[in-house]
Design a protein around this motif. Structure first.
Motif, mmCIF file in Angstrom:
data_model
loop_
_atom_site.group_PDB
_atom_site.id
_atom_site.type_symbol
_atom_site.label_atom_id
_atom_site.label_comp_id
_atom_site.label_asym_id
_atom_site.label_seq_id
_atom_site.Cartn_x
_atom_site.Cartn_y
_atom_site.Cartn_z
ATOM 1 N N ARG A 3 4.797 -5.067 14.456
ATOM 2 C CA ARG A 3 4.047 -5.574 13.682
ATOM 3 C C ARG A 3 3.046 -4.157 13.180
ATOM 4 N NH1 ARG A 3 5.326 -10.194 12.872
ATOM 5 N NH2 ARG A 3 3.235 -9.309 11.646
ATOM 6 N N CYS A 4 3.069 -3.740 12.716
ATOM 7 C CA CYS A 4 3.461 -2.336 11.769
ATOM 8 C C CYS A 4 4.333 -2.447 11.111
ATOM 9 C CB CYS A 4 2.372 -1.362 12.719
ATOM 10 S SG CYS A 4 1.167 -1.403 12.932
ATOM 11 N N ILE A 5 4.894 -1.953 11.451
ATOM 12 C CA ILE A 5 6.306 -2.529 10.634
ATOM 13 C C ILE A 5 6.406 -3.017 9.544
ATOM 14 C CG2 ILE A 5 8.809 -2.092 10.174
ATOM 15 C CD1 ILE A 5 7.299 0.591 11.295
ATOM 16 N N GLU A 6 6.178 -4.542 10.344
ATOM 17 C CA GLU A 6 6.254 -6.092 9.484
ATOM 18 C C GLU A 6 5.354 -5.874 8.841
ATOM 19 O OE1 GLU A 6 7.283 -9.509 8.185
ATOM 20 O OE2 GLU A 6 8.477 -8.248 9.507
ATOM 21 N N ILE A 7 4.153 -5.859 8.975
ATOM 22 C CA ILE A 7 2.803 -5.142 7.871
ATOM 23 C C ILE A 7 3.265 -4.837 6.630
ATOM 24 C CG2 ILE A 7 0.251 -5.029 7.655
ATOM 25 C CD1 ILE A 7 -0.148 -6.226 10.365
ATOM 26 N N GLY A 8 3.907 -3.403 7.091
ATOM 27 C CA GLY A 8 3.978 -2.583 5.788
ATOM 28 C C GLY A 8 4.633 -3.595 5.437
ATOM 29 N N ARG A 9 5.910 -3.414 5.737
ATOM 30 C CA ARG A 9 7.200 -4.292 4.798
ATOM 31 C C ARG A 9 6.578 -5.626 3.991
ATOM 32 N NH1 ARG A 9 9.948 -8.765 4.345
ATOM 33 N NH2 ARG A 9 8.994 -9.750 5.593
ATOM 34 N N GLN A 10 5.647 -6.344 4.396
ATOM 35 C CA GLN A 10 5.531 -7.402 3.407
ATOM 36 C C GLN A 10 3.777 -6.844 2.170
ATOM 37 O OE1 GLN A 10 5.868 -10.818 4.199
ATOM 38 N NE2 GLN A 10 4.735 -10.884 1.995
ATOM 39 N N ALA A 11 3.591 -5.488 2.372
ATOM 40 C CA ALA A 11 2.581 -4.811 1.667
ATOM 41 C C ALA A 11 3.821 -4.662 0.928
ATOM 42 C CB ALA A 11 1.830 -4.014 2.461
ATOM 43 N N ILE A 12 4.831 -4.134 1.124
ATOM 44 C CA ILE A 12 5.665 -3.288 0.020
ATOM 45 C C ILE A 12 6.365 -4.089 -1.068
ATOM 46 C CG2 ILE A 12 7.818 -2.162 -0.206
ATOM 47 C CD1 ILE A 12 6.997 0.068 1.960
ATOM 48 N N ALA A 13 6.995 -5.608 -0.022
ATOM 49 C CA ALA A 13 7.203 -6.933 -0.947
ATOM 50 C C ALA A 13 6.484 -7.514 -1.851
ATOM 51 C CB ALA A 13 7.734 -7.813 -0.236
ATOM 52 N N MET A 14 5.403 -7.279 -1.716
ATOM 53 C CA MET A 14 3.804 -7.459 -2.492
ATOM 54 C C MET A 14 3.710 -6.569 -3.487
ATOM 55 S SD MET A 14 1.846 -10.244 0.097
ATOM 56 C CE MET A 14 0.852 -10.890 -0.790
ATOM 57 N N ASP A 15 4.285 -5.683 -3.741
ATOM 58 C CA ASP A 15 4.701 -4.282 -4.496
ATOM 59 C C ASP A 15 2.597 -3.258 -4.544
ATOM 60 O OD1 ASP A 15 4.730 -2.655 -6.851
ATOM 61 O OD2 ASP A 15 3.327 -4.136 -8.426
ATOM 62 N N ARG A 16 2.781 -2.843 -2.893
ATOM 63 C CA ARG A 16 1.495 -2.466 -2.774
ATOM 64 C C ARG A 16 2.088 -1.341 -1.564
ATOM 65 N NH1 ARG A 16 -0.939 -5.338 1.283
ATOM 66 N NH2 ARG A 16 -3.438 -3.947 0.690
ATOM 67 N N PRO A 17 3.249 -0.758 -2.257
ATOM 68 C CA PRO A 17 3.764 0.390 -1.827
ATOM 69 C C PRO A 17 2.144 0.987 -0.752
ATOM 70 C CG PRO A 17 2.995 0.869 -4.354
ATOM 71 C CD PRO A 17 3.348 -0.121 -3.897
ATOM 72 N N PHE A 18 1.013 1.796 -1.216
ATOM 73 C CA PHE A 18 0.607 2.746 -0.451
ATOM 74 C C PHE A 18 0.109 1.951 0.878
ATOM 75 C CE2 PHE A 18 -4.123 4.280 1.146
ATOM 76 C CZ PHE A 18 -3.702 5.671 1.078
ATOM 77 N N GLY A 19 -0.588 0.882 0.669
ATOM 78 C CA GLY A 19 -1.057 0.011 2.159
ATOM 79 C C GLY A 19 0.532 0.229 3.225
#
Length: 401
Positions: free
Chosen positions: A316-332
């Motif tokens: 879930r941590c990896i998936e939440i991070g992937r989703q944030a990066i896909a939404m142009d929020r690379p830091f989170g």
């Protein structure tokens, strides 16, 4: 209302599925809650017999579980504060927080300030509790590496610019942290810190040649640290042959008793509270080797349940991070994935040690083992991941995140 207006309103309306979306990741919350609850239960079971020994003779039978409950409460309060703070704030303070963590690691080595336990200087007395700066460093390096990777993104593809401007500053920072942690000594914490930093750099796109060379260099450094330290070398040889009579009562004493505990558990365990090894045979049964007690009392089923729960947390941590990066929020996104690396690597090392797959290392099981600094920082890290997820879900609803 005109047909054009109706069509415009239908296009701009938030989809029903998004209005019904939760503000948090349910799987992550459930898995983490079960792990913390299991930790409370097993800390009580593993520590209840400690008061029968001379070291804890003045403590009550509920001493450790009450303290663990207070640590969990403190962690939940910290998590509630962290989850309410925007990720932009954490990105701003990541460098000062990293510097403070390094200063605390230095402070713990000062005679008269740091507290020595079992020949290790890892704790700072803070009133009635002992604070472990290395746990704060794990959180700090997660924030620092995520921000660093974003700032150095333009240098991560070319070999020489990646080496000079993208990698060397981080290598110097990790070198400073490494020297301080090895001075304590705490090789286990250093491995986790480096794994978090390197994992985030890799996910951030560091040059593959640089990354491969760095891995080779780190492995060489770890090999030298083990070979040049007689007691670490003895642990390694004992791990390779734990049932050698010369090792069983010496370097492999903990490992051999951990294996006996897990062997006794078989498929379904001897029953909650029925562990024999926790009766002063297995040292640190409520901290580093709590998985051995779980294996003895709950058996193969209990061990697999814990592994599955950690797999859910990491996924879930990896998936939440992937989703944030896909939404142009690379830091989170990198921060959430760094948290997944943290929990995954530390749980893998702890469980691997208890099962005899890895040499003995002094690392606790995240969210489960007894300890104040660890549980508070673990819950704070999970709160950051939930904050990243919350901001992503807010953006999906059309908000600013």
């Amino acid at each position: 209302m005109s047909l054009f207006a109706e069509l415009t309103n239908s296009v701009n309306a938030v989809r029903p599925g998004r209005t019904m979306m939760r503000n948090y990741d349910l799987s992550l919350v459930i898995a983490s809650t079960i792990l913390v609850s299991m930790g409370m239960l097993m800390v009580y079971s593993a520590s209840i017999a400690l008061v029968d020994g001379p070291r804890y003779a003045n403590f009550g039978r509920y001493y450790f579980v009450i303290r663990q409950g207070l640590f969990v409460l403190a962690g939940l309060i910290a998590a509630a504060v962290v989850v309410s703070i925007p990720m932009s704030f954490w990105q701003k303070i990541c460098l000062p927080l990293f510097v403070i963590s390094c200063l605390l690691l230095l402070l713990v080595l000062v005679p008269g300030i740091g507290r020595r336990v079992n020949n290790a200087m890892r704790w700072l007395p803070v009133g009635p509790v002992q604070f472990q700066p290395s746990e704060l460093m794990k959180l700090s390096i997660m924030l620092f590496a995520a921000d660093y990777t974003i700032r150095k993104q333009s240098y991560m593809h070319s070999f020489w610019t990646s080496l000079v401007r993208g990698f060397l500053p981080m290598a110097i920072a990790l070198g400073i942290v490494g020297l301080l942690l090895l001075k304590e000594p705490d090789l286990g914490a250093l491995i986790v810190v480096i794994a978090i930093a390197m994992g985030i750099l890799f996910l951030g796109g560091i040059n593959s040649k640089i990354f491969s060379g760095l891995i080779a260099a780190l492995l060489s450094i770890f090999a030298m640290a083990i070979w040049l330290s007689p007691w670490r070398r003895a642990r390694l040889f004992a791990y390779m042959d734990p049932w050698n009579p010369e090792n069983t009562l010496g370097s492999s004493y903990q490992l051999s008793h951990s294996l006996m505990a897990i062997g006794r558990g078989q498929w379904t365990g001897v029953g909650l509270g029925g562990s024999v090894e926790k009766l002063h045979y297995l040292p640190e049964a409520h901290t580093d080797f709590i998985m051995a007690v779980i294996g003895e009392e709950l058996g193969f089923a209990g061990v697999m349940m814990m592994i599955l729960l950690f797999a859910i947390v990491v996924q879930r941590c990896i998936e939440i991070g992937r989703q944030a990066i896909a939404m142009d929020r690379p830091f989170g996104g990198l921060l959430a994935q760094g948290a997944g690396i943290w929990f995954g690597v530390q749980a893998f090392i702890n469980i691997g040690v208890c099962l005899g797959l890895l040499p003995t290392k002094g690392l606790t099981l995240p969210l489960v083992s007894y300890g104040g600094s660890g549980i508070v920082m673990n819950l704070a890290a999970l709160a950051m991941v939930l904050r990243v997820d919350f901001e992503s879900r807010s953006m999906m609803r059309g908000g600013r995140g």
